[in-house]
Write an enzyme that holds these catalytic residues in place. Structure first.
Site, PDB file in Angstrom:
ATOM      1  N   THR A  94       0.961  -0.869  -0.389  1.00  0.00           N
ATOM      2  CA  THR A  94      -0.074   0.143  -0.305  1.00  0.00           C
ATOM      3  C   THR A  94       0.885   1.372   0.151  1.00  0.00           C
ATOM      4  O   THR A  94       1.479   1.807   1.181  1.00  0.00           O
ATOM      5  CB  THR A  94      -0.708  -0.239   0.852  1.00  0.00           C
ATOM      6  OG1 THR A  94      -1.885  -1.116   1.462  1.00  0.00           O
ATOM      7  CG2 THR A  94      -2.040   1.123   1.235  1.00  0.00           C
ATOM      8  N   LYS A 170      -7.354   1.417  -2.808  1.00  0.00           N
ATOM      9  CA  LYS A 170      -6.662   0.464  -2.378  1.00  0.00           C
ATOM     10  C   LYS A 170      -6.901   1.788  -0.636  1.00  0.00           C
ATOM     11  O   LYS A 170      -7.097   1.670   0.146  1.00  0.00           O
ATOM     12  CB  LYS A 170      -5.228  -0.066  -1.984  1.00  0.00           C
ATOM     13  CG  LYS A 170      -4.536  -0.628  -0.924  1.00  0.00           C
ATOM     14  CD  LYS A 170      -5.422  -1.449   0.008  1.00  0.00           C
ATOM     15  CE  LYS A 170      -4.978  -2.484   1.701  1.00  0.00           C
ATOM     16  NZ  LYS A 170      -5.679  -2.744   2.135  1.00  0.00           N
ATOM     17  N   LYS A 239       0.085   4.751   8.322  1.00  0.00           N
ATOM     18  CA  LYS A 239       0.582   5.604   6.581  1.00  0.00           C
ATOM     19  C   LYS A 239      -0.205   5.705   5.620  1.00  0.00           C
ATOM     20  O   LYS A 239      -0.029   6.684   4.964  1.00  0.00           O
ATOM     21  CB  LYS A 239       1.673   4.615   6.959  1.00  0.00           C
ATOM     22  CG  LYS A 239       2.060   4.599   5.203  1.00  0.00           C
ATOM     23  CD  LYS A 239       2.056   3.023   4.032  1.00  0.00           C
ATOM     24  CE  LYS A 239       1.838   2.013   5.055  1.00  0.00           C
ATOM     25  NZ  LYS A 239       1.137   0.758   3.922  1.00  0.00           N
TER      26      LYS A 239
HETATM   27  P1  NAP Z   1       5.628  -6.166   7.795  1.00  0.00           P
HETATM   28  O1  NAP Z   1       4.765  -7.049   8.664  1.00  0.00           O
HETATM   29  O2  NAP Z   1       5.872  -4.566   8.812  1.00  0.00           O
HETATM   30  O3  NAP Z   1       6.448  -6.542   6.645  1.00  0.00           O
HETATM   31  C1  NAP Z   1       7.518  -5.597   5.813  1.00  0.00           C
HETATM   32  C2  NAP Z   1       8.545  -5.817   5.215  1.00  0.00           C
HETATM   33  O4  NAP Z   1       8.626  -4.770   4.392  1.00  0.00           O
HETATM   34  C3  NAP Z   1       8.697  -6.630   5.768  1.00  0.00           C
HETATM   35  O5  NAP Z   1       9.614  -7.886   4.597  1.00  0.00           O
HETATM   36  C4  NAP Z   1      10.489  -5.759   5.828  1.00  0.00           C
HETATM   37  O6  NAP Z   1      11.683  -6.515   5.935  1.00  0.00           O
HETATM   38  C5  NAP Z   1      10.389  -5.178   4.673  1.00  0.00           C
HETATM   39  N1  NAP Z   1      10.779  -3.809   5.164  1.00  0.00           N
HETATM   40  C6  NAP Z   1      10.525  -2.749   5.380  1.00  0.00           C
HETATM   41  N2  NAP Z   1      11.210  -1.875   5.520  1.00  0.00           N
HETATM   42  C7  NAP Z   1      12.146  -2.178   4.405  1.00  0.00           C
HETATM   43  C8  NAP Z   1      13.099  -1.892   3.754  1.00  0.00           C
HETATM   44  N3  NAP Z   1      13.541  -0.225   4.710  1.00  0.00           N
HETATM   45  N4  NAP Z   1      14.205  -1.916   2.667  1.00  0.00           N
HETATM   46  C9  NAP Z   1      14.154  -3.221   3.076  1.00  0.00           C
HETATM   47  N5  NAP Z   1      12.795  -3.799   3.600  1.00  0.00           N
HETATM   48  C10 NAP Z   1      11.669  -3.553   3.930  1.00  0.00           C
HETATM   49  O7  NAP Z   1       3.927  -5.403   6.611  1.00  0.00           O
HETATM   50  P2  NAP Z   1       2.508  -5.981   6.593  1.00  0.00           P
HETATM   51  O8  NAP Z   1       1.640  -5.730   6.711  1.00  0.00           O
HETATM   52  O9  NAP Z   1       3.013  -7.462   5.344  1.00  0.00           O
HETATM   53  O10 NAP Z   1       2.324  -5.292   5.103  1.00  0.00           O
HETATM   54  C11 NAP Z   1       2.881  -5.149   4.073  1.00  0.00           C
HETATM   55  C12 NAP Z   1       2.346  -4.252   2.933  1.00  0.00           C
HETATM   56  O11 NAP Z   1       0.738  -4.550   2.995  1.00  0.00           O
HETATM   57  C13 NAP Z   1       2.058  -2.736   3.284  1.00  0.00           C
HETATM   58  O12 NAP Z   1       2.596  -2.122   2.106  1.00  0.00           O
HETATM   59  C14 NAP Z   1       0.655  -2.477   3.581  1.00  0.00           C
HETATM   60  O13 NAP Z   1       0.147  -1.626   4.762  1.00  0.00           O
HETATM   61  C15 NAP Z   1       0.201  -4.032   3.366  1.00  0.00           C
HETATM   62  N6  NAP Z   1      -0.772  -4.364   3.431  1.00  0.00           N
HETATM   63  C16 NAP Z   1      -1.274  -4.857   4.688  1.00  0.00           C
HETATM   64  C17 NAP Z   1      -1.961  -5.506   5.566  1.00  0.00           C
HETATM   65  C18 NAP Z   1      -2.306  -6.002   6.960  1.00  0.00           C
HETATM   66  O14 NAP Z   1      -3.586  -6.147   7.746  1.00  0.00           O
HETATM   67  N7  NAP Z   1      -0.912  -6.596   7.557  1.00  0.00           N
HETATM   68  C19 NAP Z   1      -3.398  -5.743   4.739  1.00  0.00           C
HETATM   69  C20 NAP Z   1      -2.806  -5.458   3.669  1.00  0.00           C
HETATM   70  C21 NAP Z   1      -2.056  -3.827   2.997  1.00  0.00           C
HETATM   71  P3  NAP Z   1      12.128  -6.786   7.480  1.00  0.00           P
HETATM   72  O15 NAP Z   1      11.483  -8.509   7.815  1.00  0.00           O
HETATM   73  O16 NAP Z   1      13.641  -6.992   7.031  1.00  0.00           O
HETATM   74  O17 NAP Z   1      11.561  -5.935   8.662  1.00  0.00           O
END
Ligand code: NAP
Length: 294
Positions: A94, A170, A239
């Site tokens: 997102t 989104k 965010k």
């Molecule tokens: P998350 O668990 O915090 O995972 C974030 C990912 O991004 C991890 O692989 C992290 O790597 C990586 N990352 C963060 N900063 C980075 C950087 N500077 N350089 C390289 N890699 C980096 O987040 P998530 O919940 O999976 O969400 C991922 C996306 O999907 C987001 O945009 C979120 O808004 C969207 N989303 C989430 C949900 C939900 O319910 N969780 C639902 C729909 C959409 P590390 O493992 O090394 O930290």
């Protein structure tokens, strides 16, 4: 398909596993390498650098935010420089509409294809292959990604040729979900302060006029005060509202409710809530009503 997957967080790990299960040849990369191990055990190749996950027909990024996406996409080691000519970068994070426009332009200039395909659904839905996918980009590129989307989600909605439109849809959807969370929090506080059972109130709502999954999922978390572990962490919710407001600013669309939600997230984060689920903004209404001591 031969596909790379970059970003094995809460969402990405389940999604990559579903691609493997769907018969695709998957190469995974994650900044923190330990998260690649379970996927390798399921049959994925692991990449030592993001660039090494870009050797297939497509690479999917599922990263936290704009900064993470920019750091993985641009530069000598980045996605654009290392993706084969005509290959597709599918951005499922997102992100903001300004970055989406920048990405579309940069890929086109480099002769690479770009599809924005953000998703609706929490980590449980990602793990179960039940996401709703919102895709936009050149029709041939979106079409080529359909086998991947079929492995990741229950339904894909297409929104035309301009990738940024998928990101706008989104962000608008997440603004609506956050509004529901805030409204539920206020209503629950009112009902609870008068001594009524919040679970019974929720049961009434979700079996009559408010039968949508969003009321069931978030109403349950709020009534049960289940804000940890976070499925969607509060900083990511903050965010999304910030990005919705940025889009609203660029399109000159006043969104007073989004401004209120932005302050709610700031209050939550200022009070030390960064490890909580984003639905914990509902707890602020309870606290304001003197319902919780914490
Ligand atoms: P998350 O668990 O915090 O995972 C974030 C990912 O991004 C991890 O692989 C992290 O790597 C990586 N990352 C963060 N900063 C980075 C950087 N500077 N350089 C390289 N890699 C980096 O987040 P998530 O919940 O999976 O969400 C991922 C996306 O999907 C987001 O945009 C979120 O808004 C969207 N989303 C989430 C949900 C939900 O319910 N969780 C639902 C729909 C959409 P590390 O493992 O090394 O930290």
């Amino acid at each position: 398909m031969k596909v790379g997957f970059i970003g094995l967080g809460q969402m990405g790990s389940g999604m990559a596993a579903n691609l493997i299960r769907g018969g695709h040849e998957v190469t995974v990369y994650n900044r923190t390498p330990g998260k690649m191990r379970p996927l390798v055990e399921k049959g994925a190749h692991s990449a030592g650098r993001a660039a090494d996950a870009c050797r297939g027909e497509a690479v999917i990024t599922m990263l936290a935010d704009d900064t993470a996406v920019e750091s993985v996409v641009f530069g000598e080691e980045g996605v654009i420089k290392n993706l084969g000519k005509g290959a597709i970068h599918v951005s499922m994070s997102t992100i903001g509409i300004a970055l989406s426009e920048k990405l579309a332009g940069a890929h086109e200039e480099a002769g690479r294809r770009f599809v924005a395909a953000p998703v609706f659904g929490r980590p449980e839905a990602a793990a179960a292959g039940n996401l709703f996918i919102v895709a936009a980009g050149a029709p041939d590129a979106v079409g080529a990604c359909m086998p991947l989307f079929d492995a990741l989600g229950q339904k894909t909605f297409t929104f035309g040729g301009n990738p940024r439109d998928a990101n706008l849809i989104k962000l608008s959807g997440n603004f609506l979900i956050a509004s529901v969370i805030e409204a539920l929090g206020e209503a629950m506080a009112l009902v609870g302060k008068a001594g009524n059972d919040q679970h019974r109130f929720l049961d009434l709502l979700t079996s009559t006029l408010f039968t949508a999954p969003v009321y069931k999922t978030y109403g349950g978390l709020i009534a049960g005060r289940q804000f940890e572990p976070a499925g969607f962490a509060a900083p990511l919710g903050h965010k999304d509202i910030r990005l919705a407001l940025a889009a609203a600013e660029s399109l000159m669309v006043p969104m007073p409710l989004a401004s209120l939600l932005h302050d709610r997230f700031l209050s939550l984060l200022a009070g030390g809530g960064e490890k909580l689920d984003w639905s914990a903004i509902a707890q602020l209404a309870a606290r304001d009503a003197g319902l919780t001591g914490d």
